[in-house]
Design an enzyme around this catalytic site. Structure first.
Site, PDB file in Angstrom:
ATOM      1  N   GLU A  62       1.292  -3.940  15.175  1.00  0.00           N
ATOM      2  CA  GLU A  62       1.439  -4.401  13.532  1.00  0.00           C
ATOM      3  C   GLU A  62       2.915  -4.237  13.122  1.00  0.00           C
ATOM      4  O   GLU A  62       3.661  -3.463  12.638  1.00  0.00           O
ATOM      5  CB  GLU A  62       0.879  -3.143  12.669  1.00  0.00           C
ATOM      6  CG  GLU A  62       0.952  -3.582  11.034  1.00  0.00           C
ATOM      7  CD  GLU A  62       0.446  -2.409  10.163  1.00  0.00           C
ATOM      8  OE1 GLU A  62       0.397  -2.716   8.936  1.00  0.00           O
ATOM      9  OE2 GLU A  62       0.441  -1.391  10.627  1.00  0.00           O
ATOM     10  N   LYS A  67      -2.253  -6.620  13.714  1.00  0.00           N
ATOM     11  CA  LYS A  67      -2.454  -6.374  12.288  1.00  0.00           C
ATOM     12  C   LYS A  67      -1.343  -7.200  11.632  1.00  0.00           C
ATOM     13  O   LYS A  67      -0.039  -6.621  11.907  1.00  0.00           O
ATOM     14  CB  LYS A  67      -2.506  -5.076  11.892  1.00  0.00           C
ATOM     15  CG  LYS A  67      -2.822  -4.740  10.687  1.00  0.00           C
ATOM     16  CD  LYS A  67      -3.323  -3.266  10.385  1.00  0.00           C
ATOM     17  CE  LYS A  67      -3.202  -3.186   8.826  1.00  0.00           C
ATOM     18  NZ  LYS A  67      -3.612  -1.492   8.511  1.00  0.00           N
TER      19      LYS A  67
END
Length: 296
Positions: A176, A213
């Protein structure tokens, strides 16, 4: 790798719930839920209250694997129970929801326009314990605050290094590198980020897969080349501070991404609601996020 869980993540027609607020973000999450800071006097009491909120969410009838295919847990949540059953076991066996674990320990100070992850002490031991509890994968967050090529390269490099450590434990990492939604050069940062991630994916050994993500991009479906890469299991989107309505609207225009929302998932939920009100609001939210996740 648990192939049943992997199939659920690859093919599931739903989204991943982010229930991983940690020490720094918990007070804000509780305030939005209607629990002010004078309602608790210690960190232990604070975490008890956020666990009650999370338990209320996962117990709800609408929180099931046909719409919520995965859930990201804070480490304390992994070590607690839902209805007397260990959290990860409850999610998978009772709800059909694949459990993930947030492993980062917060952000370092900004350098070259990015905030890297702080060192993650004892990560191998944490990963082994999580895998034994039935956790399928992890999530680790860093932040990009500027279209700075050197900074973005360093963030991606760190993400893939930590991801390799997760993969060595037969778990799947969700990498992420979040792009801050308010920066003026967001589109440029996303271009640099996509290029850096593609380069890193191309260098991965065959047979390994990661998840990504990413912040909802300025250009619709911008991350499709990542989603279609053979080393990527799934690309999920963070809400990043967008309202629930804007996040779902943007997501619906990105057919290669599904949601992994935190604040947008819990928007409108309140400790003051009775169970019927709470569950009705959550059901509406889950359906709207699921619909946007499978659009396109």
């Amino acid at each position: 790798m648990d192939q049943d869980k992997a199939a659920k993540i690859r093919d599931g027609q739903g989204f991943i719930a982010a229930l991983d607020q940690s020490g720094g973000s918990t007070p804000k999450a509780l305030r939005l839920y209607g629990v002010s800071e004078d309602a608790y006097s210690s960190e232990e009491e604070m975490f008890d209250l956020i666990h009650e909120m999370r338990a209320r969410i996962v117990r709800a009838p609408s929180f099931t694997g046909d719409k919520v295919i995965g859930a990201i847990l804070f480490e304390q949540t992994m070590d607690r129970d839902f209805e007397g059953v260990p959290a990860a076991q409850y999610l998978w066996e009772k709800k059909g929801v694949v459990p993930f674990l947030k492993i980062d320990k917060g952000l370092a100070d900004e350098t070259d326009g990015v905030q890297l992850m702080k060192p993650i002490a004892g990560l191998d031991a944490t990963l082994e314990r999580a895998r034994e509890k039935g956790v399928f994968g992890t999530k680790e967050r860093s932040v990009i605050n500027a279209a700075n090529a050197a900074g973005i390269e360093s963030a991606v490099k760190q993400q893939f290094e930590v991801g390799a450590q997760v993969l060595s434990h037969d778990m799947v990492p969700i990498l992420e590198p979040e792009v801050t939604i308010s920066i003026s050069d967001k589109a440029e940062a996303e271009e640099m980020l996509r290029r850096a991630i593609l380069d890193a994916l191309d260098r991965m050994p065959g047979g390994s897969e990661v998840m990504l993500k990413l912040t909802l991009p300025e250009e619709d479906d911008f991350y499709r080349p990542l989603a279609e890469h053979p080393r990527v299991m799934r690309v999920v989107a963070l809400s990043g501070g967008y309202s629930q309505d804007e996040a779902t609207e943007r997501l619906a225009r990105n057919g290669s991404m599904i949601a992994s929302f935190s604040r947008a998932l819990t928007e409108g939920l309140s400790a003051d609601q009775d169970d019927a009100e709470f569950e009705a609001k959550l059901a509406d939210t889950i359906e709207s996020i699921r619909a946007a996740s499978v659009a396109g």
